[in-house]
Structures are given as C-alpha cells and as structure tokens.
Design an enzyme around this catalytic site. Sequence first.
Site, PDB file in Angstrom:
ATOM      1  N   GLU A   1      -7.863 136.318 -72.430  1.00 18.56           N
ATOM      2  CA  GLU A   1      -7.524 135.950 -71.059  1.00 18.56           C
ATOM      3  C   GLU A   1      -8.373 136.717 -70.044  1.00 18.56           C
ATOM      4  OE1 GLU A   1      -5.726 133.532 -71.333  1.00 18.56           O
ATOM      5  OE2 GLU A   1      -4.433 133.844 -73.064  1.00 18.56           O
TER       6      GLU A   1
ATOM      7  N   GLU B   1       1.961 124.324 -71.529  1.00 19.26           N
ATOM      8  CA  GLU B   1       1.776 125.473 -72.406  1.00 19.26           C
ATOM      9  C   GLU B   1       2.561 126.643 -71.824  1.00 19.26           C
ATOM     10  OE1 GLU B   1      -2.337 126.398 -72.741  1.00 19.26           O
ATOM     11  OE2 GLU B   1      -2.876 124.470 -73.621  1.00 19.26           O
TER      12      GLU B   1
END
Length: 286
Positions: A79, A68
């Site tokens: 995140e 990724e």
Amino acid sequence: MSNPATSATASTQTDAAAQAVEPVQPTIASAFADRKALIGFVTVGDPTLDTTRQLVIGMAEAGCDLVELGIPFSDPVAEGPVIQEASLRSLQGGTTLDGIFGMVAQLRETCSIPLVFMGYMNPVLHYGMDRFFARCRELGVAGIIVADVPYEERDEVADVAARYGVDVISMLAPTSDERIERVATGARGFLYLVSSLGVTGMRSEITTDIPAIVEKIREVTDIPVAVGFGIGSPQQAYAMAHASDGAIVGSAIVRLIAEHGENAVEPVKEFVTSLRAGIDESRLPS
C-alpha cells in the site's frame, strides 16, 4: 407413541423452512453480469466500524458492484501512504477481525452487495484459516485478495478457502507473457490486473498497455478482469473499464474518508456516482 407419517411430514416441513430462510449468497460473478464493474475499496474501521458499514451501503447505492474490505494491518507493504495511514488509524481505534466480522453481519441485514476481503496473511493465520473462511462463508464474503502471498505460494490458502466456497483472487502485474498465462489460467473469482508497478495510490497517468495485457489474458481464460492501482477520476475509470471488465478504485476513496472522517458517507457517494457515470460511458460505441 408418535405417528411416523406425522413425524416425516414435520421433518419435511422443517427442512423446507430451513431452505426457505437460507440466504442467497452474493457472488463475484454477479458484479460483472450486466455491466462494467465498479469496485470500491475501504479500509475497515477507518474511522469507525459503523462508518464503514454506512460507507459500503452508500457505495452500493451510488453504483459500486462489489466492495473490497481492507483488513487493517501494521505492515501493509503493497500500500501507498494513503491506505497505510488508514490502516494505522483503524488499528489505533481498536479494530479486530472479530469486530470486522460483526460489522459485516450488521451490513448483511440490509445490503447484499458482493464483498471480498483484501489484506495480508498474518491476520488470517493468527485468526485461524478454517475459522476465518468459515465466517466468510457464513456472512457471504465471496473472496479474498492476499497481497503478500505470491501466486506460486497461494495453494495453501486457496485449498482451505475452497473448502468454504471462498475464492482467492490473484493479482497480476505487468509482466512476462509466460507469467500472464500461468496466473490467468489459475485465476478464480476475477483477475485483479495491476495497472502500474509499485504500491497503491492515485497516479496522474497510467501508461501500461492494459488492452494488450487483457488480450493475452483472453487467450487463456474468460474470467472477468478488473484493473486497479492509480484510478482516481471518472476519466481514468472509463479508460480502464473500457479496456477490461471493470475498474477498482481505492486510494481516492480512502483519501476522502481521511478528509471527512465520520461525515465521509455523502462525499464518497458523490464521488462513486461520478465514477459510475464515467464507467457507463464505456458502454457507448468508441
């Protein structure tokens, strides 16, 4: 005056030559074809674009089946601090989408590992969706995870992506049976199963009943399921891959990159090698 037969032969030869040089595009399915998949994550441009290129090559050599590529964004709401800080470093270093695509083009000269982007909607919209997905097709980027677009709102993105053969990969958090069925039924590429609620980051323990969720998914689809969020050791990679089709490791890799900077390739390769060994244990009888 040209000879029609000669012209037809030349045209046929040109078509054949074009087909001969057409690159074989790496697919997401190939990452899950022969073994439990190890999926690694890097934030592109942290610390530099060329280091990212070297990291992806090293991760492929060490046993990753898919990588990724995190597109840096100024407000990465899904995140944890490790990847947030990596995004900030990358943006401060001047990373752009054109630069990212240029890096992928260089990477494709030597590395055919399946790639997916992971990012947020704003950069894609700013770049232009058709332009973005056309570049993905050109460079063999097989999918994208858009962290801030919920499943119910994905069609606008997925419809454009589909025109270019790019899968929009769905994320599924521990949730109700009804939502599991809805998201799993419409999944493309692979299904990203979030191990724990909250943002990305390593966790000392993953307590979600992953096998039970995977069993529910299997009732409606046979698409590969990979588990992410919180995996930071070979033991956790083993447990998550044993319960699904693969393990996704992000923050633990990004933390190593933060520690070692442009010298991170070898430490990351060593870590990925240990993860690969842990996951491969899942092929043994339990």
